[in-house]
Design an enzyme around this catalytic site. Structure first.
Site, PDB file in Angstrom:
ATOM      1  N   GLU A  44       7.551  48.419  50.111  1.00 12.08           N
ATOM      2  CA  GLU A  44       6.612  47.370  50.233  1.00 12.08           C
ATOM      3  C   GLU A  44       5.387  48.040  50.790  1.00 12.08           C
ATOM      4  OE1 GLU A  44       6.181  43.257  53.161  1.00 12.08           O
ATOM      5  OE2 GLU A  44       7.751  44.782  53.516  1.00 12.08           O
ATOM      6  N   LYS A 113       4.807  38.151  48.041  1.00 14.54           N
ATOM      7  CA  LYS A 113       5.669  38.005  49.057  1.00 14.54           C
ATOM      8  C   LYS A 113       5.709  36.363  49.413  1.00 14.54           C
ATOM      9  CE  LYS A 113       7.260  40.039  53.351  1.00 14.54           C
ATOM     10  NZ  LYS A 113       7.022  41.225  54.197  1.00 14.54           N
ATOM     11  N   CYS A 167      10.916  42.393  51.044  1.00 11.82           N
ATOM     12  CA  CYS A 167      11.216  42.469  52.305  1.00 11.82           C
ATOM     13  C   CYS A 167      11.859  41.037  53.075  1.00 11.82           C
ATOM     14  CB  CYS A 167      10.292  43.137  53.318  1.00 11.82           C
ATOM     15  SG  CYS A 167      10.851  43.516  54.832  1.00 11.82           S
ATOM     16  N   GLY A 353      69.019  40.125  43.306  1.00 10.15           N
ATOM     17  CA  GLY A 353      69.874  41.255  42.666  1.00 10.15           C
ATOM     18  C   GLY A 353      68.958  42.579  42.928  1.00 10.15           C
ATOM     19  N   GLY A 356      68.026  49.175  43.505  1.00  6.28           N
ATOM     20  CA  GLY A 356      67.627  50.683  44.020  1.00  6.28           C
ATOM     21  C   GLY A 356      66.441  50.951  43.244  1.00  6.28           C
ATOM     22  N   THR A 463      62.129  39.422  40.896  1.00  3.02           N
ATOM     23  CA  THR A 463      61.482  40.549  41.245  1.00  3.02           C
ATOM     24  C   THR A 463      60.376  41.269  40.453  1.00  3.02           C
ATOM     25  OG1 THR A 463      63.361  41.812  39.986  1.00  3.02           O
ATOM     26  CG2 THR A 463      63.859  41.044  42.058  1.00  3.02           C
ATOM     27  N   GLU A 468      54.744  44.518  34.667  1.00  7.52           N
ATOM     28  CA  GLU A 468      55.952  44.316  33.626  1.00  7.52           C
ATOM     29  C   GLU A 468      55.729  42.826  32.838  1.00  7.52           C
ATOM     30  OE1 GLU A 468      59.609  46.168  35.874  1.00  7.52           O
ATOM     31  OE2 GLU A 468      59.111  44.016  36.100  1.00  7.52           O
ATOM     32  N   CYS A 474      60.296  42.886  30.303  1.00  8.14           N
ATOM     33  CA  CYS A 474      61.299  42.230  30.732  1.00  8.14           C
ATOM     34  C   CYS A 474      62.142  41.294  29.582  1.00  8.14           C
ATOM     35  CB  CYS A 474      60.629  41.163  31.945  1.00  8.14           C
ATOM     36  SG  CYS A 474      59.473  39.996  31.199  1.00  8.14           S
TER      37      CYS A 474
END
Length: 632
Positions: A44, A113, A167, A353, A356, A463, A468, A474
Site C-alpha cells: 500500500e 481503498k 489493507c 471376517g 490378517g 471391510t 478398492e 472387490c
C-alpha cells in the site's frame, strides 16, 4: 493446465522519496518478470511510503507520485505482467489511497481503498476519503485519459480474472474481495501496510487463509517493510500467497533488502471448486454490485519450470502431529457411525471376517472401539477367519493372535472343502485359477459371514476401502457386500496410517507388535495358491498398480474434476523420482478403465460413514452411470 505464476513484493523505501522508491519497485518488477510472474502485488502507498502523514496533503508529493507511476509505465512497456502498485490519487478536491493496475505501459484501472482505519494507531481519514461507493467512474491523468476508477473493477484475461483490495478492506466484516470473487475474480491482490504487534502475524495469516477459503480464490498479500517511519509503529514486510485456505508461500519478515516471493496458482482448481460449490454460486445472486470487466491478455502465460509442490499422498497429512490428529478424528468418526447403527438396529453383536490384512484389521479395531464406547462385552464381536487356497501362515497367525489379544469370539471356518464342492457343482476345474476360482472363495466367505450374522442376530461389518471401490477391486456380492461398512471412504494410503495410529496410541504392546507385522505384510486377497515357500504369490499392486498412484489419480479426478492429461501432468511432477512417465501412464490408463467399468459395484454399496471430502457413495457423493465410456 491453467497454472499461473504470481508474486508478492516488498521494495526498500524511503519515506516521501518517490524517485528512490520507483527505483526499487522497478528492480522487484524486473526480478519477478524474469521469474515468469504474471501478477505482481506491491504494498500500500509504496510509491510514497505509507507513513508520510501530513505530507500526503502536499501537492509536491502527490505530483511526484504520478510522475513515479508514469516512470514505471514507461519502464514496463515490454513486460508481460499485471502490476499492482500503491499510490495516492487526488480527484478534484478528494484524495484517495489507491491501487494502480499497470499492464504493458498502460493503466488498466485504479481501485480506491474501500475502508479507512481511523482507530488506535491509524488515522487515515485525516488525509484520505473512503472509496466504498466509487463505481464505474473514469479519471483523466496527465499521461492517460479516461482511466477506469472504482471498487468494482475486475481485470479479466483468458487464464484468470484479477481483483484488488487494500489493507483494511480485508479486516472488515464483509471484505470487498468477497464481492470481487462473487463477481468473477479468481486471484485477489491485497496492497497492505499492516504494522507489527505481538501475535498480530498469526491473526493476519488466519484472516488471509480464511478469506481465500471463503472466497475460493488465491490471495496475494504484500505489506509495507521495515524502512517505513518508526515514529510510532514498525512494519515487517510480511508477504503471503494463499490458495483456497492453503498457504502456498510466506517470507521471513523484517528483511532489509528488496524481496519478492513467488508461487504457482492453480486456477483450474479454483474454477472447479467454484463450479461444484453451489453455495458460492447462489451467493452471487444476492450481491448488488455489477462488475466493470477490464479485458486484457497476456502474450504468454506458460511456465518453463513447474516448481509448485504437488503432494504425492493428498489423503495423508505430511506432518506427523497433524497426521496423528487426523487419524484420531477419523477413527472416532468410524466408531461413532457404527455405534449409531448398532443402537438403531438394537444389535448387540457384530460379525467380521478377519484375514490378517490391513482392511479387515482396521474394521476390527473400529468395532472394538465402538463396543468400548457402548459398554458391550467384546465377546460379542464374532471374528471369523476363513483360510483358503492362498492363506499363508503369516496372515493366518496374525489374524488368530490379534483376535485372541483383543478378546473377541474367535471362530475358524476353512473354506477349501466348500469351495471344492462348489467347483464340482458348477463344473469348474479346480486347477484353472481364473476369476471364477477367485470369486467362488470370496462369495463363500461372504455367505458364511452373512449367515452367521443372521444366526447371531448381529451386523456383518464390511471391510472394503475407498481405493478398492474406485478400482472395483472387490467381488460383486462377495466382499463387496455387508450390512454396514466402516472403511468405504478411507483410501488405502490412509488405512495404513490409521492402523499405525491405533498401534502406537490405543494398543497394548502385544497388539502393537501384531499390528506392525500386519502393516509390513504385502497387500493381497490371497485367493491364488501360495508359492513354493508358502509365501503370498498374489500381490495386489503387481496386478492393479501401486495404490499410492491410484489414490493420487482418484483424488484429482474426483476432487477437482481433472482431465486425464492434467492428472498425468501432476503425477509426473509429484512422482518424478519414483516412477517413469511410462509407468505413470500405464497405471493411469488402468485406473480410468477400471473406474468407469466398475461403477456398477459402487451403485450397490451398503451404508457407511463419510470421513473425508471424497466419497463414492451413490447416495450422497458420486452418481455416475454404470455404462459410461472410459475416457481415452
Amino acid at each position: 493446465m491453467d497454472f499461473i505464476k504470481v508474486a508478492a513484493a516488498c521494495p526498500k523505501t524511503r519515506v516521501a522519496d518517490v524517485d528512490y522508491n520507483v527505483k526499487n519497485i522497478l528492480q522487484c518488477i524486473n526480478d519477478a518478470v524474469k521469474n515468469e510472474s504474471k501478477f505482481i502485488v506491491f504494498p500500500e502507498l509504496c510509491l510514497t511510503a505509507y507513513t508520510c502523514g501530513d505530507l500526503f496533503l502536499q501537492e509536491y508529493l502527490l505530483s511526484k507520485a504520478l510522475d513515479g507511476i508514469f516512470e514505471i509505465l514507461e519502464s514496463t512497456k515490454d513486460h508481460d505482467a499485471l502490476i499492482a502498485v500503491g499510490a495516492p490519487l487526488i480527484c478534484g478536491s478528494t484524495l484517495y489511497n489507491c491501487a494502480f493496475l499497470l499492464f504493458k505501459g498502460s493503466i488498466l484501472g485504479i481501485v480506491p481503498k474501500s475502508y479507512l482505519p481511523n482507530y488506535s494507531e491509524f488515522y487515515e481519514k485525516r488525509w484520505f476519503t473512503e472509496g466504498l461507493s466509487v463505481e464505474d467512474e473514469r479519471v483523466d491523468l496527465p499521461f492517460q485519459k479516461d482511466v477506469p476508477f472504482g471498487v468494482n473493477l475486475i481485470f479479466s484475461s483468458s487464464i484468470a480474472n484479477f481483483g484488488v483490495e487494500i489493507c483494511e478492506d480485508l479486516w472488515v466484516t464483509i471484505p470487498p474481495s468477497s464481492y470481487l470473487s462473487l463477481m468473477g475474480a479468481h486471484i485477489i491482490g491485497n496492497l497492505s501496510a499492516s504494522n507489527e504487534l505481538v501475535s498480530k502475524m498469526d491473526y493476519r495469516k488466519s484472516l488471509i487463509s480464511n478469506q481465500s477459503a471463503r472466497s475460493i480464490c488465491s490471495y496475494i498479500y504484500s505489506s509495507a517493510g521495515v524502512h517505513e517511519s518508526t515514529t510510532d509503529v514498525l512494519f515487517s514486510g510480511h508477504l503471503l500467497i494463499s490458495e483456497n485456505g492453503s498457504l502456498l508461500k510466506e517470507n521471513d519478515r523484517f528483511q532489509r533488502e528488496n524481496e519478492v516471493i513467488y508461487s504457482i496458482v492453480d486456477v483450474f482448481k479454483l474454477k472447479s471448486e467454484r463450479m461444484k460449490n453451489l453455495s458460492f454460486r447462489d451467493s452471487s445472486k444476492f450481491i448488488n454490485k455489477n462488475p466493470n470487466m477490464i479485458k486484457f491478455e497476456f502474450s504468454d502465460a506458460s511456465i518453463s519450470t513447474f516448481d509448485r509442490f504437488v503432494d504425492k499422498h493428498p489423503f495423508v497429512p505430511s506432518y506427523e502431529k497433524e497426521r496423528e490428529v487426523r487419524c484420531k478424528e477419523i477413527f472416532n468418526i468410524q466408531a461413532a457411525g457404527l455405534a449409531k447403527r448398532l443402537e438403531h438396529t438394537g444389535s448387540k453383536k457384530a460379525v467380521v471376517g478377519i484375514s490378517g490384512g490391513l482392511d479387515s484389521t482396521l474394521a476390527l479395531l473400529v468395532i472394538v472401539k465402538t463396543f468400548e464406547l457402548l459398554g458391550i462385552d467384546k465377546k460379542n464381536i464374532v471374528t471369523i477367519t476363513m483360510p483358503g487356497f492362498g492363506t499363508t501362515d503369516r496372515t493366518y497367525n496374525n489374524a488368530i493372535n490379534l483376535c485372541k489379544e483383543l478378546g473377541t469370539d474367535l471362530r475358524e471356518i476353512n473354506i477349501v472343502k466348500a469351495s471344492l464342492q462348489h467347483f464340482e457343482d458348477i463344473g469348474h476345474d479346480k486347477d484353472i485359477h481364473d476369476v471364477t476360482y477367485e470369486n467362488v472363495q470370496a462369495r463363500e466367505r461372504t455367505q458364511i459371514l452373512m449367515d452367521i450374522a443372521n444366526k447371531e442376530r448381529g451386523l456383518l461389518i464390511g471391510t472394503g476401502d475407498l481405493s478398492e471401490l474406485a478400482l472395483g477391486w472387490c467381488t460383486y456380492n462377495g466382499d463387496h457386500m455387508s450390512m454396514y461398512s466402516v472403511n468405504p471412504s478411507i483410501p488405502k494410503t490412509l488405512v495404513r496410517y490409521l492402523v499405525q495410529y491405533v498401534a502406537q496410541h490405543e494398543s497394548t504392546e502385544v497388539v502393537r507388535d501384531i499390528l506392525m507385522d500386519i502393516l509390513d505384510t504385502p497387500v493381497s486377497p490371497e485367493l491364488l495358491p501360495k508359492d513354493a515357500n508358502g509365501e503370498i504369490a498374489q500381490k495386489t499392486e503387481d496386478i492393479v498398480g501401486p495404490y499410492e498412484l491410484h489414490d493420487f489419480f482418484l483424488y484429482h479426478f474426483i476432487k477437482h474434476g481433472s482431465t486425464k492429461e492434467r492428472i498425468f501432468f501432476l503425477a509426473k511432477a509429484a512422482f518424478k523420482d519414483n516412477y517413469s512417465d511410462e509407468e505413470i501412464q500405464k497405471w493411469l490408463d488402468k485406473f480410468i478403465f477400471r473406474f468407469f467399468t466398475q461403477q456398477f459395484k459402487r451403485s450397490a454399496l451398503p451404508d457407511g460413514p463419510k470421513v473425508g471430502s471424497i466419497s463414492l457413495s451413490p447416495r450422497g457423493d458420486w452418481r455416475m452411470p454404470s455404462d459410461a465410456k472410459p475416457w481415452e
